[in-house]
Scaffold this active site. Sequence first.
Site, PDB file in Angstrom:
ATOM      1  N   ASP A   1      -2.015 -17.847   4.941  1.00  0.00           N
ATOM      2  CA  ASP A   1      -2.995 -18.760   4.332  1.00  0.00           C
ATOM      3  C   ASP A   1      -3.576 -19.697   5.387  1.00  0.00           C
ATOM      4  OD1 ASP A   1      -0.344 -19.491   4.334  1.00  0.00           O
ATOM      5  OD2 ASP A   1      -0.417 -20.698   2.530  1.00  0.00           O
TER       6      ASP A   1
ATOM      7  N   TYR B   1       0.816  -1.221   0.000  1.00  0.00           N
ATOM      8  CA  TYR B   1       0.000   0.000   0.000  1.00  0.00           C
ATOM      9  C   TYR B   1       0.846   1.266   0.000  1.00  0.00           C
ATOM     10  CZ  TYR B   1      -4.551  -2.156   0.746  1.00  0.00           C
ATOM     11  OH  TYR B   1      -5.715  -2.847   0.596  1.00  0.00           O
TER      12      TYR B   1
ATOM     13  N   ASP C   1      -5.746  -5.957   5.483  1.00  0.00           N
ATOM     14  CA  ASP C   1      -6.917  -5.555   4.704  1.00  0.00           C
ATOM     15  C   ASP C   1      -7.798  -6.784   4.427  1.00  0.00           C
ATOM     16  OD1 ASP C   1      -8.549  -3.958   3.116  1.00  0.00           O
ATOM     17  OD2 ASP C   1      -7.433  -4.433   1.301  1.00  0.00           O
TER      18      ASP C   1
ATOM     19  N   LYS D   1       3.899 -14.075   5.753  1.00  0.00           N
ATOM     20  CA  LYS D   1       4.220 -15.113   4.756  1.00  0.00           C
ATOM     21  C   LYS D   1       5.744 -15.146   4.656  1.00  0.00           C
ATOM     22  CE  LYS D   1       2.693 -17.914   1.430  1.00  0.00           C
ATOM     23  NZ  LYS D   1       1.785 -19.044   1.596  1.00  0.00           N
TER      24      LYS D   1
END
Length: 358
Positions: free
Chosen positions: A223, A123, A247, A190
């Site tokens: 995930d 972002y 988000d 991640k």
Amino acid sequence: MYRITLIPGDGVGPEITEAARRVLEATGIPFEWDIQNAGQEVYNREGNPLPNRVLESIKKNKIALKGPITTPVGTGFRSVNVLLRQKLDLFCCLRPCKSYQGAKTRYENIDLVIVRENSEDLYAGIEYQKDSEGAKSLIELIKNTTGKTIRGDSGISLKPISVYGTERIVRAAFEYARKNKRRKVTAVHKANIMKYSDGLFLETAGEVAEKYPDIEFEDKIVDNMCMQLVQKPELYDVLVLPNLYGDIISDLAAGLIGGLGLAPGANIGDEHAVFEATHGSAPKYKGLNKVNPMAIMLSGIMMLRHIGETTAAEKLDNALAAVIKEGKSVTYDMKPVPDDSTAATTSGVADAIISKIS
Ligand code: NAD
């Protein structure tokens, strides 16, 4: 008297902010609203979707209540919402997701708090358009420094994550946990794939966690986190995440408690705070007096707590909970059948809540 910047926004923004203003005033707390518009119409009129006067107003008043603002897709100006967070350094996005009895949902007793980093990651707005000189130079640089080839017809978005940015957001998550007597903070990442951005986030989060031995700390790969939240949300408490995962997980968590109509938020910096719903401007419902104003009302409740008006916050929260539990004066999205003709209007929800404030 509290002087608050009120940004009505566009799409359904003006109707939901008006409903929120009414219920906040009904608590008896005196507000003076400094109304400031931003977005497409302001851009058409003033050539800037976020004029300086809006920023100056928030800087002066320290607090804003904001309706959603539409971002043109593909062309036009960048997101006013993101710009506002960047310009005021509102680095912490706080999104509590709590079940209300009577809300239409597959889950009960959800009580999660999402702490989303707001200033970095994908972002940050550092992007290179396909075929631009910048994209070509970057592709060249990457080839020379890593030996890796990026296809020539690629657009590129960069994902910066810093120690500074991570330390302050993880600290904010632990401080929130401590202040609100929460038991655990989970860092979501991640790091197995993005070792130098998410890896840094994870390593830094672990270092900050050591300073809060009274609160449990763990980490989860994003995930897996999605699956865990769907299967066993009760295991989680406060989640701290880089911007993009924050988000996405915010919307997932909103889904657990009955949808975007019930998901509030706050963007908080060291100096200023902007309170707004998680959802966007839902343009197709603009002017219909139809959508759920509860998310921005709940953001208003967060605002009351932020300024220390906890009794008024409890009063409004109880009135809102009573309206949800009763199930009569709620909007279409909270009815068992979505096209229920007995659904309340946006302003009707405000009327019902006001009647229950004691
Ligand atoms: P959205 O959140 O506006 O709407 C998605 C769908 O969710 C709607 O069609 C509606 O079915 C439902 N919904 C949303 N709010 C609701 C409410 N209060 N009550 C009942 N149902 C509700 O998402 P979008 O369509 O992806 O985005 C529309 C615009 O809003 C875009 O331009 C986007 O960039 C912008 N946006 C702004 C903000 C912000 O101002 N902070 C946040 C997200 C999206």
